[in-house]
Design a protein around this motif. Structure first.
Motif, PDB file in Angstrom:
ATOM      1  N   THR A   1      -2.509  -6.620   2.516  1.00  0.00           N
ATOM      2  CA  THR A   1      -3.820  -6.568   1.854  1.00  0.00           C
ATOM      3  C   THR A   1      -3.715  -6.508   0.331  1.00  0.00           C
ATOM      4  O   THR A   1      -4.698  -6.766  -0.365  1.00  0.00           O
ATOM      5  CB  THR A   1      -4.603  -5.331   2.331  1.00  0.00           C
ATOM      6  N   GLY A   2      -2.544  -6.137  -0.194  1.00  0.00           N
ATOM      7  CA  GLY A   2      -2.380  -6.009  -1.640  1.00  0.00           C
ATOM      8  C   GLY A   2      -2.665  -4.621  -2.162  1.00  0.00           C
ATOM      9  O   GLY A   2      -2.542  -4.374  -3.378  1.00  0.00           O
ATOM     10  N   ALA A   3      -3.020  -3.676  -1.311  1.00  0.00           N
ATOM     11  CA  ALA A   3      -3.302  -2.309  -1.746  1.00  0.00           C
ATOM     12  C   ALA A   3      -2.035  -1.664  -2.298  1.00  0.00           C
ATOM     13  O   ALA A   3      -0.967  -1.747  -1.690  1.00  0.00           O
ATOM     14  CB  ALA A   3      -3.839  -1.482  -0.580  1.00  0.00           C
ATOM     15  N   GLY A   4      -2.151  -1.006  -3.456  1.00  0.00           N
ATOM     16  CA  GLY A   4      -1.037  -0.277  -4.049  1.00  0.00           C
ATOM     17  C   GLY A   4      -0.034  -1.129  -4.801  1.00  0.00           C
ATOM     18  O   GLY A   4       0.932  -0.594  -5.362  1.00  0.00           O
ATOM     19  N   ILE A   5      -0.218  -2.462  -4.858  1.00  0.00           N
ATOM     20  CA  ILE A   5       0.762  -3.337  -5.514  1.00  0.00           C
ATOM     21  C   ILE A   5       0.789  -3.093  -7.021  1.00  0.00           C
ATOM     22  O   ILE A   5       1.863  -3.098  -7.643  1.00  0.00           O
ATOM     23  CB  ILE A   5       0.459  -4.822  -5.203  1.00  0.00           C
TER      24      ILE A   5
END
Length: 479
Positions: A402-406
């Motif tokens: 999902t791209g969370a925390g990237i």
């Protein structure tokens, strides 16, 4: 749920099984039974045609020995073996565990339990037994003779998966070398093939009937295997030179190297794609990546670094593979920072962390700075994530899907990269655009502006580049 199989039809008093001494910490009921591990079967329920069922190959029964730890840990180990078997193309019919203080030295699970295993193999129609452990040549032979079907161990299964997934010339050579190292002590022969007798006086005066054919088939096989292994080692050493050259070029240019390491199927390739847009193969399978992939990336501050995706690790990774893949694993050992990717949705993420660190110690990479990245946050349990954050307080939680925390991960990488040596402010004339390009490539540009006289740079750069820029330092306007 458990299945118990009696070892004979006559009742008898409890006694030690398979010549193993009884110990007080092993429950008698567990010792007497092969515990069935529920939920492992991958057999299609709608297939009922006997003819069709009989034709299918690699229908496997799994067997493990539970020597220490909890029953849950033992069952998780067998579930991982089931995933490995499915990755290799097998169909899991049954999985069982035996409780013992140690594996039986003769047949891994003991003669009585081997006979019960044979009954299970016959009842399920399996054609292969996979043992959750490494079998000695004698254990392999005894167990095969008892159950009447092919028997392989965890090491052979992992080697088979690597052989299926190797794509590059170097990867195929490394896998073949590991397979030959595993095969060499397990070569078998029968009858006259094992004779090492020779003719004439060399037969030791045995006379008639004591003369043999000379070098036998099994000895020829061993000699050929050793010759092939020597050739593969030379080839791998030659192929490793190109990677050494590229690494040397990166070192000369002061480009920091970051290696992605972690358990197999933890999401390392997905993370590489998310950070660099590399487009590397992503597959929900164990050991989908065998060949290292190196891509260029940038920190939020604009600093360039390389990111290397490497082969995944697994519990009890065969020693032959670690040795054969040593040249590939040098991408990890020579890195400035290791991104240790952990699958937050796994049943035992702590065990994954310990297994990966064990391999890192084995290849001499345990002293390199490490950043733990807890991946698959979108599928992980909140309590598990909280537990992992307590254990690894400096970790970063992300979801490559999902791209969370990237963004947080990119910032953490920037903080942990080796620091550059000199910070300076220079005015570079427009005819020295090559120096400006070097500053962007090798350093970290903090501020840049264009004036009538040239390009004003405020940057951090390596010492050798700072020496080249020193004569332009006094030309820079006062900030």
């Amino acid at each position: 749920m458990t299945h118990s199989f009696s070892e004979d039809h006559q009742p008898r008093t409890p006694a030690p099984f398979d010549d193993e001494p009884m110990t007080g910490d092993l429950d008698l009921e567990d010792r007497r039974a092969l515990r069935r591990v529920a939920g492992l079967s991958t057999e299609l329920t709608d297939v009922t045609e006997v003819e069709y069922r009989a034709l299918r190959l690699e229908r496997v029964v799994l067997i493990g020995v539970w020597t220490d730890g909890t029953a849950e840990a033992a069952e998780n180990s067998l579930r991982e073996l089931a995933l490995l078997a499915e990755t290799a193309g097998s169909q899991v019919l049954e999985g069982m565990i035996q409780r013992r203080s140690r594996p039986d030295p003769a047949s891994f699970i003991g003669a009585g339990k081997a006979a019960e295993l044979r009954d299970v193999v016959i009842a399920t129609g399996a054609d292969t037994v996979i043992c959750d452990g490494e079998l000695s040549p004698s254990q392999l032979r005894h167990l095969e003779e008892t159950v009447g079907v092919k028997v392989i161990d965890r090491t052979a299964l992992i080697l088979d998966i690597f052989a299926q997934h190797a794509k590059s010339r170097e990867g195929k050579a490394q896998v073949e070398l590991a397979q030959l190292e595993y095969l060499l002590p397990r070569l078998r022969g029968w009858g006259g093939n094992l004779s090492r007798q020779v003719g004439g006086r060399a037969a030791g005066g045995v006379g008639i009937g004591g003369r043999g054919p000379g070098e036998t088939k099994i000895e020829l096989d061993r000699r050929r295997i050793r010759a092939r292994m020597a050739k593969l080692r030379r080839q791998i050493a030659e192929m490793a030179k190109s990677r050494d050259t590229k690494r040397g070029e990166r070192r000369r240019n002061e480009v920091p190297a970051v290696a992605i390491a972690g358990y197999t199927n933890a999401g390392k390739s997905s993370l590489l794609n998310r950070l660099t847009g590399a487009g590397v193969l992503v597959e929900d399978a164990l050991f989908a990546t065998l060949d290292p992939t190196v891509r260029r990336a940038r920190t939020p501050g604009g600093r360039t670094y390389t990111l290397a995706d490497t082969v995944g690790f697994v519990r009890h990774l065969p020693h032959q593979l670690v040795e054969a893949f040593r040249s590939t694993l040098e991408e990890v050992a020579d890195a400035d920072l290791i991104l240790h990717v952990v699958d937050g949705s796994d049943a035992e993420p702590e065990a994954q962390i310990d297994a990966v660190r064990e391999v890192l110690r084995e290849i001499g990479a345990d002293r390199i700075p490490e950043l733990v990245v807890i991946n698959k946050a979108d599928a992980a349990d909140d309590l598990t994530l909280a537990r992992l954050r307590r254990r690894e307080p400096h970790s970063v939680v992300v979801s490559a899907r999902t791209g969370a925390g990237i963004d947080e991960l990119r910032a953490a990488i920037e903080v942990r990269l080796p620091k550059l040596d000199r910070e300076l402010r220079v005015l570079v004339p427009y005819d020295r655009g090559d120096l400006v390009a070097q500053v962007h490539r090798r350093g970290e540009v903090l501020k840049q502006e264009h004036t009538a006289e040239g390009t004003v740079l405020h940057a951090r750069v390596p010492v050798d580049l700072a020496a080249e820029l020193a004569r332009f330092e006094e030309l820079a306007p006062t900030p």
